[in-house]
Scaffold this active site. Structure first.
Site, PDB file in Angstrom:
ATOM      1  N   GLU A  61     -30.732 -88.583  -6.994  1.00 27.43           N
ATOM      2  CA  GLU A  61     -32.143 -88.728  -6.329  1.00 27.43           C
ATOM      3  C   GLU A  61     -32.119 -87.308  -5.411  1.00 27.43           C
ATOM      4  OE1 GLU A  61     -33.233 -92.016  -3.641  1.00 27.43           O
ATOM      5  OE2 GLU A  61     -31.264 -92.622  -4.603  1.00 27.43           O
ATOM      6  N   ARG A 306     -16.158 -94.119  -9.205  1.00 29.14           N
ATOM      7  CA  ARG A 306     -16.462 -92.995  -8.469  1.00 29.14           C
ATOM      8  C   ARG A 306     -15.100 -92.188  -7.952  1.00 29.14           C
ATOM      9  NH1 ARG A 306     -20.452 -93.822  -4.900  1.00 29.14           N
ATOM     10  NH2 ARG A 306     -20.004 -92.565  -3.430  1.00 29.14           N
ATOM     11  N   LYS A 316     -23.925 -89.176   0.922  1.00 27.32           N
ATOM     12  CA  LYS A 316     -25.063 -88.023   1.398  1.00 27.32           C
ATOM     13  C   LYS A 316     -25.702 -88.519   2.741  1.00 27.32           C
ATOM     14  CE  LYS A 316     -27.173 -87.977  -3.087  1.00 27.32           C
ATOM     15  NZ  LYS A 316     -28.438 -88.426  -3.617  1.00 27.32           N
TER      16      LYS A 316
END
Ligand code: ATP
Ligand code: MG
Length: 614
Positions: A61, A306, A316
């Protein structure tokens, strides 16, 4: 001799390779066609056989700068495509209109390229944005409505939440669930045409309100949101939900293996449900046959763990907080785990790729020790980085008999010995003789590390103290005679005498044995330089685990700036050039502030050894 089986066991584990190899052997995707661009079943059927054996994608994104966790995902997706004759698509997942920014788009493309990957293949640029698929997504939604697989729900958000049930309690059907396709279609078109308020209704998939998987309890797939989108402007006031958009993006792009992190595991049944619905055909009550929107076989989603790295935050949003609260100097602060931060710190693409390979790909969440990342960096830098001497905490060393020794050895004329400079040299790299030698001078006055002198030496101390001899690396052996102190008792000069005929590399230089070897630079030709000594940003190994406030464990000593003296060869250092400062570790000329020959600024990348456990 090592057999292929041996090799397999020494390779870091990556279960995705097995899946891909199985699919390639079984020809799972061998019959696919590719029109050279994303598209629905009709478009793809018009193309030839897909020249890519597999297709993966990296779908960030564009709402922030990429970090080391994304680097893992990039190396996995682009790396697998490279290794198996496939193509990895660079895709901006920009279906959420509120959060995107073109600043991030540029930084993301930059980061992927810097890591060593690209999206050009077979003469095509595989650079896509999900918002280009809004028209198709809308069409897919209308198809689901017509086929009886979706309905418009006008319950309040709160009522919908309550009716969803929970882990132990099945959901309850919405009163709007039994509307006819015609009613739903009319309502959905009104939503699209802006006739209803934001949040007043949503389009939901009609699956099973009693499913044990809550994600299958009629998930919302379209919502009303009046927001200007960076790509489509004000064309839409309804936007697809991520869980609806993502499988469609994958399918339109003919992705074969859609790799994501474990938190999406529960979404996989919906992913599969949706793509099955959109590939099949339906005969409507009026006899029309509709559907077949997407080509088969559909992409499959696979989840991997992850990256969690000790002493590092990989979110983020939280990294943005550090930037906006001024806790760091920006996204590219060398203490940040962003790719721009790592790059400025002196990390190399090779080190990051090695790291991604070494940690492997697994299905269980774990924490990777930060020292693993640093170890990869040391390994890659050690074989290439030129060496240099630097004194980070300088104190002056005076060779009190310099003039006499030089004059008596005939190197300098009587009365001229004090200013005489003796040329010394050292290999640029101990294992790469082809890189040549660096030169610097030895004279009456030198700079040494303040910690290399002790008036009263602790046990085992082999460096300078009155009466002890040490070698100045690449120079001469000296014997310490004492030091001068100021009124406060701080040493201002260390004094020593030179032992004649001990210059490194000359015959008999080793006749005198010494235990200590110290680094130094000549006062006559050393350059002052700003050196930024970075340390870990957090004192807690898991700064944000379990909902902890990571701001509380910020390390107040994560940056120390010193004025150092460095050897003259560093006058030629260009931004991003990396060096091993002997004894001290690896340093990089700062890519933002360093000006070659005018304003040297070096960042400490990492020490020579692992110090994380200490
Ligand atoms: P963040 O929480 O930092 O915003 P994200 O997952 O929301 O991260 P995206 O831009 O959606 O960020 O991520 C792009 C890709 O990178 C996704 O496929 C995502 O799974 C992957 N990714 C993000 N963080 C990690 C991580 N820590 N380890 C491995 N992959 C990651
Ligand atoms: Mg995200």
């Amino acid at each position: 001799m090592s057999s292929p089986a041996d090799k397999e066991t020494t390779k870091p584990s990556n279960f995705l390779r097995q899946i891909i190899e199985h699919d390639l052997a079984a020809g799972t995707y061998a019959g696919r066609r590719w029109a050279g661009r994303p598209g629905d079943a009709t478009v793809q059927a018009s193309g030839g056989p897909d020249p890519a054996r597999i297709r993966t994608r990296f779908p960030p994104e564009p709402n922030g700068y990429l970090h080391i966790g994304h680097a893992k995902s990039i190396c996995i997706n682009f790396g697998l495509a490279r290794d198996y004759g496939g193509v990895c698509h660079m895709r901006f997942d920009d279906t959420n209109p509120e959060k995107e920014d073109t600043e991030y788009v540029h930084s993301i493309l930059d980061a992927v390229q810097w890591l060593g990957f690209g999206w050009e293949a077979h003469g095509t640029r595989h650079l896509f944005q999900a918002s280009d698929y809004f028209d198709f997504m809308y069409r897919a939604a209308e198809y689901l409505i017509e086929a009886g697989h979706a309905y418009v729900d006008e319950q309040t958000a709160e009522a919908m939440r309550l009716a969803r049930g929970d882990f132990g309690k099945p959901g309850v059907d919405s009163p709007f669930r039994t509307r006819t396709p015609a009613e739903n279609l009319a309502r959905f078109r009104e939503m699209r045409d802006g006739q209803h308020e934001d949040g007043s209704m949503v389009l939901r998939a009609k699956i099973d309100m009693a499913s044990p998987n809550i994600n299958l309890r009629d998930p919302a797939i379209y919502r009303i949101r009046r927001a200007t989108h960076h790509n489509t402007g004000d064309k839409w006031c309804i936007y697809p939900m991520y869980t609806f958009a993502h499988p469609i993006e994958d399918a339109l792009e003919q992705i074969t293996h859609s790799l994501c992190t474990l938190e999406f595991e529960d979404q996989r049944p919906f992913y599969d449900w949706l793509l099955e619905r959109l590939s099949e055909t339906t005969t409507l009550p009026d006899g029309r046959v509709v559907g077949g929107l997407l080509q088969s076989p559909p992409p499959r989603q696979y989840e991997f763990a992850r990256l969690n790295l000790t002493y590092v935050i990989t979110s983020k949003r939280k990294l943005a907080q550090l930037v906006y609260d001024g806790k760091v100097s920006g996204w590219d602060d060398p203490r940040m785990p962003t790719i721009v931060g790592l790059r400025r710190r002196g990390y190399t693409p090779e080190a990051i790729q090695l790291f991604a390979e070494r940690i492997g790909v697994t299905k269980s969440d774990s924490w990777i020790d930060y020292s693993t990342l640093e170890g990869c960096l040391r390994e890659t830098l050690d074989v290439t980085a030129p060496r240099a001497m630097a004194v980070l905490e300088p104190v002056k060393l005076v060779i009190t008999n310099w003039a006499e020794v030089m004059e008596s050895s005939g190197q300098a004329a009587a009365g001229h010995g004090a200013g005489f400079l003796d040329a010394c040299s050292a290999p640029v790299h101990p294992h790469l003789p082809e890189l040549g030698r660096r030169t610097f001078t030895f004279g009456k006055e030198l700079w040494i590390e303040r910690t290399d002198y002790e008036e009263v030496p602790p046990k085992g101390y082999n460096r300078l103290y009155p009466g002890n001899k040490v070698r100045l690396k690449y120079g001469h052996v000296i014997e310490c005679t004492g030091a001068v102190k100021d009124a406060a008792g701080t040493v201002t000069e260390v004094h020593a005498t030179l032992v004649p005929d001990t210059k490194s590399g000359t015959p008999g230089a080793d006749a005198i044995k010494v235990k200590g070897v110290i680094t130094w630079v000549g006062a006559a030709d050393a350059l002052p330089a700003e050196v930024r000594l970075y340390d870990r940003l957090f004192t807690d190994a898991q700064p944000d685990a379990g909902g902890k406030d990571f701001i509380e464990s910020l390390n107040s000593d994560s940056l120390k700036v010193v004025t150092a003296y460095v050897e003259p060869s560093l006058a030629a250092a260009k931004p991003d050039d990396k060096f091993q400062f002997e004894r001290h570790g690896y340093f990089v000329a700062d890519r933002v502030d360093h000006v070659a020959g005018q304003k040297p600024v070096f960042n400490r990348v990492t020490g020579l050894r692992d110090s994380w456990g200490k």
